[in-house]
Scaffold this motif. Structure first.
Motif, PDB file in Angstrom:
ATOM      1  N   ASP A  81     -15.065   5.972  54.586  1.00 37.03           N
ATOM      2  CA  ASP A  81     -16.270   4.913  55.110  1.00 37.03           C
ATOM      3  C   ASP A  81     -17.065   6.091  55.548  1.00 37.03           C
ATOM      4  OD1 ASP A  81     -18.169   3.357  55.503  1.00 37.03           O
ATOM      5  OD2 ASP A  81     -17.137   2.222  56.691  1.00 37.03           O
ATOM      6  N   SER A  89     -20.610   7.258  53.811  1.00 42.55           N
ATOM      7  CA  SER A  89     -21.760   7.263  54.134  1.00 42.55           C
ATOM      8  C   SER A  89     -22.820   8.730  54.181  1.00 42.55           C
ATOM      9  CB  SER A  89     -21.706   6.366  55.419  1.00 42.55           C
ATOM     10  OG  SER A  89     -21.076   5.488  55.563  1.00 42.55           O
ATOM     11  N   ASP A  93     -26.981   0.938  52.551  1.00 37.13           N
ATOM     12  CA  ASP A  93     -25.447   0.155  52.926  1.00 37.13           C
ATOM     13  C   ASP A  93     -25.089   0.808  51.821  1.00 37.13           C
ATOM     14  OD1 ASP A  93     -23.466  -2.793  53.131  1.00 37.13           O
ATOM     15  OD2 ASP A  93     -23.087  -0.219  53.758  1.00 37.13           O
ATOM     16  N   LYS A 134     -22.257   2.117  50.960  1.00 36.68           N
ATOM     17  CA  LYS A 134     -20.443   2.066  50.544  1.00 36.68           C
ATOM     18  C   LYS A 134     -21.039   0.560  49.605  1.00 36.68           C
ATOM     19  CE  LYS A 134     -19.801  -0.770  55.279  1.00 36.68           C
ATOM     20  NZ  LYS A 134     -19.464  -0.183  56.288  1.00 36.68           N
TER      21      LYS A 134
END
Ligand code: FE2
Ligand code: FE2
Length: 459
Positions: free
Chosen positions: A394, A398, A451, A453
């Motif tokens: 993650d 990012s 965002d 992801k």
């Protein structure tokens, strides 16, 4: 030899070979192993070359073929390793170089400048040389005592024929006037173990991680159509969603481009790592081809209508380290297993009335299960617990910067909304009137940058 009577004239020796063939001296175990190690080395180097040259090769058909041929070579490498392991106790010496000239031959092809010399080196020199050696093994060895080697060589020869048939067409259509007879003669000498002097490999090969595409990808920075937003919006029906899934599949050609960088830039792993990762790379190329077939079925010229980008492989390859890229891949693939992932895509295909879309998503899902396992085997096990592994993925995802606005400001793309045009073409193929609500879809990837992801990358 006196005629040897078998029961009612049945073939002797399980049908493996004749009595005469089974009596010939053939190769000793030592001779056999020495030769097998040479084929092993050749397949391993071919795998390396095919993989290392996927990313910067612009022609889609060659990216596809390199993905397949890399996979084929990796599988035969594994089979030969196993066979050598059956015949000898460790250390097996599988990492040794059989002959310095052979090493130079493969180094030269790896470093060959441009597509033309690369394909000539591969399909006109290296693979034919390997084919000759394998055929010679079958001719020289005793087919009874060495039956296990003969069996795997016969399988290898089948796929070598496929690779050569493809390569022949490539050479015919791409290389006229681009040959370099001197260099090709050098390769021939090197494959015959004659001493040669390096040309292109004088300076060691440097992997180029910047993806390149042919002219059918005229707008590779285009992030103007947010496929996931459309796909997961319940207000849209399944049929047009299949077009978006064909797009998502075709866009996946960026996964081989990215995985090639991990495989090429990660050193020192057990061979099985390279084999498994290459299998996944090939699956991802196959997924991209499914998208291509989907558009072909609808009669949509994707090269003109659908703007397939390379922003994901470009971002990952140029901004992250190999392990960080693997982390992102793992993170994305873990996210594909829950209900809004591969199952959802398969259900859309099922409901869409297009059995081909359903079939593609069925296999795409099955492949993904295998990829999740490959992720567990080769990424996850370096972490103390699964949560850390996901968190790291993650985090790495990012930090990839996608320059949506910068690319537009620099004139690299206008992020043109290609959806209405494509959807209209699809409606023609289906014989239906375009739905104004669907036609009006106009969500880009700009809004989701905060965002990142949430925008599913390829996998
Ligand atoms: Fe995939
Ligand atoms: Fe995958």
């Amino acid at each position: 030899m006196k005629p040897y009577p078998t029961y009612r004239g049945l073939p002797p020796l399980g049908g493996l070979c004749s009595m005469e063939e089974a009596m010939k001296p053939g190769l000793s175990v030592e001779q056999c192993v020495t030769r097998l190690k040479r084929y092993h080395y050749a397949f391993k180097r071919l795998h390396q070359i095919f993989t290392a040259r996927i990313t910067a090769e612009p022609i889609l058909e060659l990216k596809n073929a390199f993905s397949l041929h890399g996979h084929i070579c990796a599988e035969h490498t594994s089979a030969l390793r196993k066979r050598v392991g059956e015949m000898r106790e460790p250390p097996l010496g599988l990492e040794e170089i059989p002959h310095p000239s052979l090493e130079i031959a493969f180094d030269e092809i790896l470093a060959a400048p441009g597509t033309e010399l690369l394909v000539l080196g591969l399909y006109a020199k290296a693979i034919p040389a390997l084919k000759t050696a394998l055929e010679k093994h079958v001719a020289d060895t005793n087919k009874l005592v060495d039956a296990p080697s003969v069996r795997l060589i016969r399988f290898a020869l089948l796929e070598i024929e496929d690779m050569l048939a493809f390569g022949k067409k490539v050479i015919e259509s791409l290389t006229k006037g681009k040959e370099n007879p001197e260099w090709l003669a050098l390769l021939e000498d090197a494959f015959a173990d004659k001493p040669v002097e390096r040309q292109f490999s004088k300076t060691p090969f440097k992997y180029d991680g910047v993806p390149k595409r042919d002219e059918r990808f005229p707008d590779p920075y285009n992030m103007g159509v947010n496929a996931e937003t459309f796909l997961y919006d319940p207000q849209y029906p399944p049929q047009p969603k299949t077009v978006m899934m064909f797009y998502k599949r075709l866009r996946e050609v960026d996964v081989p481009e990215m995985m090639a960088s991990i495989i090429t830039e990660t050193t020192g792993k057990p061979w099985e790592y390279y084999r498994d990762m290459t299998r996944q790379l090939w699956d991802e190329a196959r997924h991209a081809m499914m998208g291509e077939v989907g558009f072909a079925q609808l009669g949509i010229d994707w090269s003109k209508k659908v703007m397939v980008n390379f922003t994901w492989s470009l971002g990952l390859n140029t901004q992250l380290t190999p392990i960080e890229r693997h982390a992102v891949l793992y993170f994305i693939e873990q996210g594909l297993m829950p209900k809004n992932g591969k199952r959802f895509e398969w259900e859309v295909g099922q409901k869409s009335g297009n059995p081909l879309s359903a079939l593609f998503q069925d296999y795409d899902w099955a492949d993904e299960v295998l990829h999740a396992k490959i992720g567990r085997d080769w990424y996850l096990k370096d972490f103390d617990n699964p949560q850390d592994a996901i968190r790291y993925g993650d985090h790495c995802w990012s930090k990839v910067l996608m320059g949506w606005r910068e690319w537009r400001d620099k004139g690299l793309t206008q992020h043109r909304n290609w959806w209405p045009d494509t959807y209209r073409d699809a409606c023609k193929a289906w014989g239906v009137e375009p739905d104004p609500k669907i036609l009006a879809f106009n969500t880009t990837y700009e809004q989701v940058r905060a965002d990142l992801k949430a925008i599913t990358g390829s996998a």
